[in-house]
Scaffold this motif. Sequence first.
Motif, PDB file in Angstrom:
ATOM      1  N   GLU A 181      -8.565  -2.313  -4.784  1.00  0.00           N
ATOM      2  CA  GLU A 181      -7.618  -1.296  -4.300  1.00  0.00           C
ATOM      3  C   GLU A 181      -6.569  -0.955  -5.353  1.00  0.00           C
ATOM      4  O   GLU A 181      -6.211  -1.784  -6.192  1.00  0.00           O
ATOM      5  CB  GLU A 181      -6.893  -1.798  -3.048  1.00  0.00           C
ATOM      6  N   ARG A 213       0.819  -1.217   0.000  1.00  0.00           N
ATOM      7  CA  ARG A 213       0.000   0.000   0.000  1.00  0.00           C
ATOM      8  C   ARG A 213       0.854   1.269   0.000  1.00  0.00           C
ATOM      9  O   ARG A 213       0.417   2.317  -0.445  1.00  0.00           O
ATOM     10  CB  ARG A 213      -0.931  -0.006   1.218  1.00  0.00           C
ATOM     11  N   ILE A 227      -7.853  -6.884  -0.575  1.00  0.00           N
ATOM     12  CA  ILE A 227      -7.279  -5.920  -1.537  1.00  0.00           C
ATOM     13  C   ILE A 227      -8.165  -5.730  -2.763  1.00  0.00           C
ATOM     14  O   ILE A 227      -7.796  -4.988  -3.682  1.00  0.00           O
ATOM     15  CB  ILE A 227      -5.871  -6.360  -2.004  1.00  0.00           C
TER      16      ILE A 227
END
Length: 337
Positions: free
Chosen positions: A318, A265, A315
């Motif tokens: 994302e 991230r 995830i």
Amino acid sequence: MSGEKTLRGKIEFAAVTKSYGRVVAVDTISLKLPAATYCCLLGPSGCGKTSTLRMLAGHEDVSSGDILLDDVNVTDLAPAQRGTAMMFQNYALFPHLSVAENIAFSLKMQGIGRAERREAAEPLLQMVELAAMADRLPAQLSGGQQQRVALARALMTRPAALLLDEPLSALDPFLRLRVRGELKRLQKSLGISFVHVTHTQDEALALADIVVLMNDGRIEQQGTAHDVFSHPRTAFVARFIGGHNVIAQGDSEVAVRADKVTLSRAGTGTMAQHAATIRDIEYGGMAYHVRLSDAHGRDYSCILQEGAFAQLGPIDGETLAMSWAESDAQPLEPAAN
């Protein structure tokens, strides 16, 4: 040295071209294969691989250039005079002949008697593990058994090179793996060359001593399976061989293997990075296969081991940082002209 196996099937294409009217199917290819080589001609439909195989077999005329087999120029020889044998994709077995008679058919055409034909067929029946089915008709065999009959029939002529046109395409996945192993074992034990046309990357990587990847009638890259997979020269090779991401860096492109990419991230600071959004996740048993795309619509993939995937948490959807070590980035050349 007494008892030493004679290796055969040294093949050379010297500036060979095949044209159909104004359409150039094979464009001035040059290729040298040592004796007793397993070569896979790999590429998409229309790339010229089958025309290349058929020119080697003598089933297509060469428009220009020369083809040599064991240092003999065979360019203008009839198929039966070349020392090659062709195993066709559909096997082309005679439905009214037994397994043994199919295998020995070339001897029948030479006028050799039935008993002698059967005797000559026995070693090949043993080789392909069909001795117990010698008197069956093709319709009484499975697809894999029919394929082995076709293989033994091709080998009856004792060729220096066996030519195989998509030989595994009709088999189910489990049988394909088994027959793949049999082909490699036979090629090594016979000491001749196999030239095998396929559009399937994993088949070529598993079988070939030399992979020849073709594109638009030309050889895009050739080399060992490891070299072609690990060091693709062009974006076409990286994409077609699979398992790579093609990523733009400034004015050039690099290939990065999917298993060398990490996702995070926040990025990883010192590593090269590229932002991309998660589009799809597949569980592959030993790892997760993650598909992504960037803001320009370019697609990427990443293979994450279970631990790394679990550490990321959810995830889906994302936008994450794809990261990789610079040493894992393979610089790419422009496509072959």
